[in-house]
Design an enzyme around this catalytic site. Structure first.
Site, PDB file in Angstrom:
ATOM      1  N   ASP A   2     -34.475  17.193  27.707  1.00 38.61           N
ATOM      2  CA  ASP A   2     -33.498  16.205  27.239  1.00 38.61           C
ATOM      3  C   ASP A   2     -34.009  14.774  27.298  1.00 38.61           C
ATOM      4  OD1 ASP A   2     -31.471  18.058  26.703  1.00 38.61           O
ATOM      5  OD2 ASP A   2     -31.020  18.210  28.834  1.00 38.61           O
TER       6      ASP A   2
ATOM      7  N   HIS B 142     -35.445  19.675  37.021  1.00 38.37           N
ATOM      8  CA  HIS B 142     -35.026  20.924  36.399  1.00 38.37           C
ATOM      9  C   HIS B 142     -34.841  21.972  37.477  1.00 38.37           C
ATOM     10  CE1 HIS B 142     -34.854  24.392  33.764  1.00 38.37           C
ATOM     11  NE2 HIS B 142     -34.533  23.520  32.825  1.00 38.37           N
TER      12      HIS B 142
HETATM   13  N1  CMC Z   1     -32.652  11.946  39.640  1.00 40.86           N
HETATM   14  C1  CMC Z   1     -32.726  11.667  40.965  1.00 40.86           C
HETATM   15  N2  CMC Z   1     -32.801  12.606  41.935  1.00 40.86           N
HETATM   16  C2  CMC Z   1     -32.801  13.897  41.534  1.00 40.86           C
HETATM   17  C3  CMC Z   1     -32.722  14.267  40.177  1.00 40.86           C
HETATM   18  C4  CMC Z   1     -32.652  13.236  39.202  1.00 40.86           C
HETATM   19  N3  CMC Z   1     -32.574  13.525  37.899  1.00 40.86           N
HETATM   20  N4  CMC Z   1     -32.724  15.614  40.071  1.00 40.86           N
HETATM   21  C5  CMC Z   1     -32.807  16.087  41.322  1.00 40.86           C
HETATM   22  N5  CMC Z   1     -32.851  15.047  42.216  1.00 40.86           N
HETATM   23  C6  CMC Z   1     -33.027  15.135  43.664  1.00 40.86           C
HETATM   24  C7  CMC Z   1     -31.764  15.623  44.366  1.00 40.86           C
HETATM   25  O1  CMC Z   1     -30.927  14.545  44.734  1.00 40.86           O
HETATM   26  C8  CMC Z   1     -32.349  16.383  45.535  1.00 40.86           C
HETATM   27  O2  CMC Z   1     -32.749  15.436  46.485  1.00 40.86           O
HETATM   28  P1  CMC Z   1     -32.691  15.801  48.082  1.00 40.86           P
HETATM   29  O3  CMC Z   1     -33.674  16.923  48.251  1.00 40.86           O
HETATM   30  O4  CMC Z   1     -33.055  14.538  48.759  1.00 40.86           O
HETATM   31  O5  CMC Z   1     -31.264  16.238  48.344  1.00 40.86           O
HETATM   32  C9  CMC Z   1     -33.635  17.001  44.985  1.00 40.86           C
HETATM   33  O6  CMC Z   1     -34.021  16.136  43.891  1.00 40.86           O
HETATM   34  C10 CMC Z   1     -33.463  18.416  44.462  1.00 40.86           C
HETATM   35  O7  CMC Z   1     -32.403  18.390  43.530  1.00 40.86           O
HETATM   36  P2  CMC Z   1     -31.423  19.572  43.270  1.00 40.86           P
HETATM   37  O8  CMC Z   1     -30.064  19.051  42.945  1.00 40.86           O
HETATM   38  O9  CMC Z   1     -31.563  20.594  44.352  1.00 40.86           O
HETATM   39  O10 CMC Z   1     -32.043  20.171  41.988  1.00 40.86           O
HETATM   40  P3  CMC Z   1     -31.370  21.280  41.165  1.00 40.86           P
HETATM   41  O11 CMC Z   1     -32.456  22.221  40.863  1.00 40.86           O
HETATM   42  O12 CMC Z   1     -30.152  21.805  41.787  1.00 40.86           O
HETATM   43  O13 CMC Z   1     -30.871  20.490  39.876  1.00 40.86           O
HETATM   44  C11 CMC Z   1     -30.835  19.474  37.783  1.00 40.86           C
HETATM   45  C12 CMC Z   1     -31.519  20.511  38.682  1.00 40.86           C
HETATM   46  C13 CMC Z   1     -31.437  19.625  36.388  1.00 40.86           C
HETATM   47  C14 CMC Z   1     -29.334  19.743  37.704  1.00 40.86           C
HETATM   48  C15 CMC Z   1     -31.125  18.068  38.357  1.00 40.86           C
HETATM   49  O14 CMC Z   1     -32.495  17.826  38.414  1.00 40.86           O
HETATM   50  C16 CMC Z   1     -30.401  16.975  37.578  1.00 40.86           C
HETATM   51  O15 CMC Z   1     -29.250  16.669  37.837  1.00 40.86           O
HETATM   52  N6  CMC Z   1     -31.128  16.334  36.572  1.00 40.86           N
HETATM   53  C17 CMC Z   1     -30.492  15.343  35.748  1.00 40.86           C
HETATM   54  C18 CMC Z   1     -29.670  16.023  34.684  1.00 40.86           C
HETATM   55  C19 CMC Z   1     -30.527  16.639  33.609  1.00 40.86           C
HETATM   56  O16 CMC Z   1     -31.451  16.014  33.096  1.00 40.86           O
HETATM   57  N7  CMC Z   1     -30.183  17.886  33.214  1.00 40.86           N
HETATM   58  C20 CMC Z   1     -30.866  18.596  32.140  1.00 40.86           C
HETATM   59  C21 CMC Z   1     -31.566  19.819  32.615  1.00 40.86           C
HETATM   60  S1  CMC Z   1     -32.702  20.476  31.362  1.00 40.86           S
HETATM   61  C22 CMC Z   1     -31.691  21.022  30.103  1.00 40.86           C
HETATM   62  C23 CMC Z   1     -30.978  22.256  30.442  1.00 40.86           C
HETATM   63  O17 CMC Z   1     -31.608  23.312  30.528  1.00 40.86           O
HETATM   64  O18 CMC Z   1     -29.766  22.176  30.631  1.00 40.86           O
END
Ligand code: CMC
Length: 431
Positions: free
Chosen positions: A365, A308
């Protein structure tokens, strides 16, 4: 004693006021930084930028705290219901009996969708994604109710009670109509029923066989909508604020929020989780292969429903919904092999250094789809359900923007990285 932060750039010191929120959150008010120094703050994705002051929701991602208007999500989940929480989020206080009745009446009186508007469905191909239909139908409300959508904040706020109730109630009816349209089923008229029962009737009644309310189903739907009701400055709510800040009406702003919600990294994640669980099930994987693929860091292989942008400890909504999942299935006398897969995935990920070190936990989710599925709601409708749940939050955010006499249009800056100045070359000389 008000504090200031000193920012030193090129031997110039600027004093910026420090702001402190109700719960002690701190910010540096840098609105004058560019004017005084020529610098802006760079914060791609606005992850560390406060774009507004808001009195709706408090979220502390490090400690897994979520409160709407001061009330914790756990208390609301245990004691309130969706319509009451919607009122709280929109109007700032829990309703009295009289206010709750008036709000319920307004929702009921505005549940129908005009016959002329129903004809819009004829123009959609059968396989149009539900969120595409929902966004365009909600945008078109501004055309069907022009008196509520004048693009003049003062006038639109004068009709706010009606437009807010209309938006929630009609998003519910339109959601059910979208479901029936994709299945080729005739539309049904809303009945004089409580909010969630009316939705279930609009979805599942048959011409000579009315849907019979099942208390367990109604309360599960109530819970899941309530859990989505607001979530601070998430992508879609920030979109609603941004679009609204141009002076545009509630319906147009909501349509923009629906578009933002439909993305797989936001509301679209609930459907993606179910596809993921289903494919693990179909491939007889115990989740091990999926987890190792999810660790390659690419966005296309992520463990959906995990991680998240704000929560770095746990998502309190996931905790409530995760616990409710088993209870709901038991009450309905159903079992779902995908729930076991979800539990296994969660246990495995929570022990895996990749997920632990990045503080990736299940989000709202991860389990919500299993409840939707138990209620008979198909996967392609999951994000529509999220939109219905989130509508009070979007409405409250639009209202804050529209009622702020000092509000400015949202207009971020950028760092330009394109070509430097160059001279135009006529096409004949370009080779
Ligand atoms: N699976 C695998 N790796 C992940 C995931 C995941 N679900 N989420 C983040 N990472 C990794 C990412 O690759 C990064 O790794 P590194 O530091 O090696 O580059 C690290 O964790 C930090 O990730 P980030 O992209 O900087 O995290 P973010 O805060 O930008 O993204 C997110 C948050 C929710 C978009 C992401 O965690 C994600 O894509 N999750 C899966 C989609 C999901 O479940 N979304 C629903 C969010 S809750 C409902 C809502 O409010 O919309």
């Amino acid at each position: 004693m008000p504090k200031n932060a000193l920012i030193k750039i090129d031997d110039k010191e600027i004093s910026c006021p420090v702001m402190v929120g109700t719960e002690g959150e701190k910010a540096i008010d840098a609105r004058n930084l560019r004017k005084d120094t020529g610098y802006i703050f760079y914060d791609q994705g606005y992850g560390n930028t406060g774009s507004c002051e808001s009195a709706i929701t408090f979220l502390d991602g490090d400690n897994g705290i979520l409160r709407h208007r001061g009330y914790s999500i756990d208390q609301l989940a245990g004691q309130s219901e969706f319509v009451e929480t919607a009122y709280l989020i929109i109007y700032g206080e829990l309703p009295t009996m009289k206010q709750r009745k008036a709000f319920g009446d307004l929702l009921r009186q505005n549940a129908h969708v005009e016959t002329q508007m129903q004809r819009l469905f004829d123009g959609y191909p059968k396989d149009t994604p539900p969120m595409v239909m929902l966004a365009s139908l909600v945008a078109s409300l501004a055309g069907y109710y022009p008196d509520l959508a004048t693009n003049n904040f003062e006038k639109d706020l004068g009709q706010f009670d009606l437009s807010a109730a209309m938006a929630i109630s009609k998003i519910r009816t339109l959601g059910a109509m979208i479901y029936r349209h994709t299945r080729g089923l005739p539309f049904l008229h809303p009945k004089d029923l409580p909010f969630c029962d009316n939705f279930l009737h609009l979805m599942f009644s048959e011409p000579y066989h009315d849907y019979v309310s099942i208390p367990e189903v109604t309360s599960a739907l109530n819970l899941i909508l309530l859990m989505h009701a607001d979530h601070e400055q998430n992508c879609s709510s920030a979109t609603v604020r941004m679009v609204g800040s141009s002076g545009v009406n509630l319906f147009t702003s909501l349509a923009a929020g629906i578009g933002a919600l439909s993305g797989p990294l936001h509301g679209g994640a609930n459907a993606a989780v179910m596809h993921m669980l289903q494919s693990i099930h179909d491939e007889h994987d115990d989740g091990t292969r999926f987890i190792s693929a999810a660790k390659d860091g690419s966005k296309s292989h992520r463990l959906m429903g995990f991680g998240h942008a704000v929560y770095r400890n746990f998502d309190p909504r996931a905790k409530v919904i995760g616990e409710a999942c088993g209870v709901v299935l038991k009450k309905l006398g159903k079992s779902d092999p995908l729930l076991d897969i979800a539990h296994n995935l969660e246990q495995a990920a929570l022990k895996d250094d990749y997920f632990v070190s990045r503080k990736l936990y299940p989000n709202v989710d991860f389990y919500s789809g299993i409840i939707f599925r138990a209620l008979g709601i198909p996967i392609n409708m999951f994000t529509v359900m999220f939109a219905l749940g989130r509508s009070p939050g979007w409405i409250a955010n639009w209202r804050e923007v529209a009622s702020n006499p000092k509000g400015r249009i949202y207009r971020p800056r950028q760092i330009y990285v394109g070509p430097a100045r160059r001279d135009y070359v006529p096409i004949a000389q370009r080779g």
